[in-house]
Design an enzyme around this catalytic site. Structure first.
Site, PDB file in Angstrom:
ATOM      1  N   GLU A  58       0.822  -1.202   0.000  1.00  0.00           N
ATOM      2  CA  GLU A  58       0.000   0.000   0.000  1.00  0.00           C
ATOM      3  C   GLU A  58       0.863   1.263   0.000  1.00  0.00           C
ATOM      4  OE1 GLU A  58      -2.268  -3.037   2.620  1.00  0.00           O
ATOM      5  OE2 GLU A  58      -0.206  -2.625   1.984  1.00  0.00           O
ATOM      6  N   CYS A  98      -0.769   0.036   7.558  1.00  0.00           N
ATOM      7  CA  CYS A  98      -1.214   0.455   6.221  1.00  0.00           C
ATOM      8  C   CYS A  98      -2.657   0.948   6.242  1.00  0.00           C
ATOM      9  CB  CYS A  98      -1.065  -0.695   5.234  1.00  0.00           C
ATOM     10  SG  CYS A  98       0.664  -1.112   4.887  1.00  0.00           S
ATOM     11  N   GLY A 299      16.773 -38.006   2.259  1.00  0.00           N
ATOM     12  CA  GLY A 299      16.519 -39.212   1.496  1.00  0.00           C
ATOM     13  C   GLY A 299      15.183 -39.862   1.823  1.00  0.00           C
TER      14      GLY A 299
END
Length: 355
Positions: A58, A98, A299
Site C-alpha cells: 500500500e 497500512c 533421502g
C-alpha cells in the site's frame, strides 16, 4: 476487430495477485501483497511488498500515485478505490499500519481478497477502515489469494512451515540405487525447476546419507534469486566439514543430538531423542526460526517420516522415462493430483494431501 476488457473488481484483483507474486522468495515470513489504486477505471498507482522489512504494498502504491500525479494526488486518492489482496495491517511492526495510511489519504473504497489470519491484524484493519467511513469489500478472488499465500496462511494457522516433498523416481518406481552411490534420474529441465524452487522456498532439508552420497551444495545455481537455508539431519555429526553443504554460500542448520553452537554460517541445533517424532520436531523448530516454507529433498527415510505423519502440503515428483529394474523403491503417498506437465525426459506431477 476491437477487443473490450471488462475491468471489474476481479480484473484489478488479478493484477494485485500478479504484483504480489513478484515478492516470491523475498518477503518471508511476511505474506506476498500487491496493491492497485484505481480512479474512474484507470490504474493511477500500483506497488507490491518487495523485501522483508521494507515498505508494504500500500505504501508503494500510494507513493506511485504521488509520483505520477504530484499536483493532483490528494484529490485522486480521495476518490480512488484501492485493491489489495490481503487485509491492510492495523498494527505497528517494522512499518506503520497500512490501514492508517489509507485513512490518512481518505480513499473512497478498499477491495480485499483475504482477511489476515495473523492475530494482531485479523479483521482489525477492516474495522479501522469502516470506522473511518471507507467502504470495504472482501472475498474478491479469495481462493486465488489464499493459494498465492498458502505458505503464510499455513504458518500462521498451523504453527509450522509449509512443507513441500520433492523427489525423482524411475518409470518403474525406483528412487536410488541399492548400493550407496550417486546416480541421476531426472533430466536438465527437472534441474531447472529445482533451482527455481530453491529460490522460492525458505529452506531445504536432506538427511545424512544424501549429504554423504551425493555431496549436494543445495544452492540455487540458476543465477536468479536467493539461496535457501540448508538443513541437514546428522544425529552424531558424522558428515565431514569438507562437504559442499558447509561451504560459505548459504546458512546451514545441522539438527543433531550432540551440541548447540554457531560456527560461522553453520548453526548446530541439538535435539533429544531424534528417533522419535523427528518430522514434528523439525517442523516445530523451523516454525520457531520464522522459516515459512521448506522443501524436503531426501533421502527416503526423511521423506517417509513426513509422509507417515501426514505432515506435508505438496509433493512434487519427477518421473523419468528410464527403468532400473532394481534399487530402493520411491516413497508412496496418497494425494490429489493438482498439476502435471510432460517435460523432455520426465513427467512432473504435483500432489496435495487427501482431505
Amino acid at each position: 476487430m476491437l477487443t473490450f476488457v471488462l475491468m471489474n473488481d476481479e480484473f484489478y484483483m488479478n493484477r494485485c495477485l500478479e504484483l504480489a507474486s513478484m515478492g516470491m522468495g523475498s518477503v518471508s515470513p511476511n505474506p506476498m501483497v500487491g496493491c492497485v489504486i484505481v480512479h474512474e477505471q484507470a490504474i493511477i498507482g500500483e506497488g507490491y511488498h518487495q523485501q522483508f522489512g521494507s515498505a508494504h504494498a500500500e505504501v508503494n502504491a500510494v507513493q506511485a500515485v504521488i509520483d505520477n500525479f504530484p499536483e493532483k494526488a490528494s484529490e485522486l486518492l480521495r476518490n480512488a478505490t484501492v485493491y489489495v489482496n490481503l487485509e491492510p495491517c492495523a498494527h505497528f511492526g517494522k512499518t506503520p499500519p497500512c490501514a492508517d495510511l489509507l485513512i490518512k489519504h481518505q480513499v473512497k473504497k478498499v477491495v480485499i481478497a483475504n482477511t489476515d489470519p495473523f492475530a494482531d491484524v485479523n479483521g482489525k484493519g477492516i474495522q479501522k477502515l469502516k470506522e473511518a467511513g471507507i467502504t470495504v469489500s472482501t472475498n474478491i478472488l479469495q481462493s486465488a489469494g489464499a493459494f498465492l499465500n498458502r505458505r503464510f496462511f499455513t504458518r500462521v494457522s498451523q504453527q509450522r512451515p509449509y512443507i513441500i516433498l520433492k523427489w525423482a523416481q524411475t518409470a518403474d518406481g525406483y528412487f536410488a540405487p541399492s548400493a550407496p552411490s550417486q546416480k541421476w534420474i531426472s533430466g536438465a529441465q527437472a534441474k531447472q525447476f529445482t533451482m527455481q524452487w530453491r529460490a522460492e522456498e525458505d529452506a531445504i532439508v536432506v538427511g545424512k546419507q544424501t549429504a554423504l552420497i551425493d555431496d549436494p551444495a543445495l544452492t540455487n545455481r540458476s543465477g536468479k534469486g536467493k539461496n535457501p537455508i540448508r538443513i541437514v539431519i546428522d544425529r552424531s555429526l558424522d558428515i565431514p566439514l569438507s562437504r559442499q553443504l558447509f561451504n560459505a554460500e548459504a546458512k546451514t542448520i545441522v539438527f543433531n543430538e550432540v551440541k548447540t553452537e554457531v560456527v560461522s554460517n553453520i548453526h548446530y541445533v541439538q535435539m533429544e531423542d531424534m528417533q522419535y517424532y523427528l518430522a514434528q520436531k523439525i517442523a516445530y523448530q523451523l516454525y520457531l526460526m520464522d522459516i515459512q516454507s521448506v522443501m524436503i529433498e531426501g533421502g527416503r527415510q526423511i521423506l517417509d517420516q513426513f509422509i507417515s505423519h501426514n505432515l506435508w502440503d505438496e509433493a512434487r515428483i519427477f518421473t523419468a522415462k528410464t527403468k532400473w529394474n532394481e534399487g530402493i523403491k520411491a516413497p508412496v503417498l496418497k494425494g490429489n493430483l493438482i498439476f502435471q506437465e510432460h517435460l523432455e525426459t520426465d513427467d512432473l506431477s504435483i500432489y496435495t494431501p487427501c482431505p
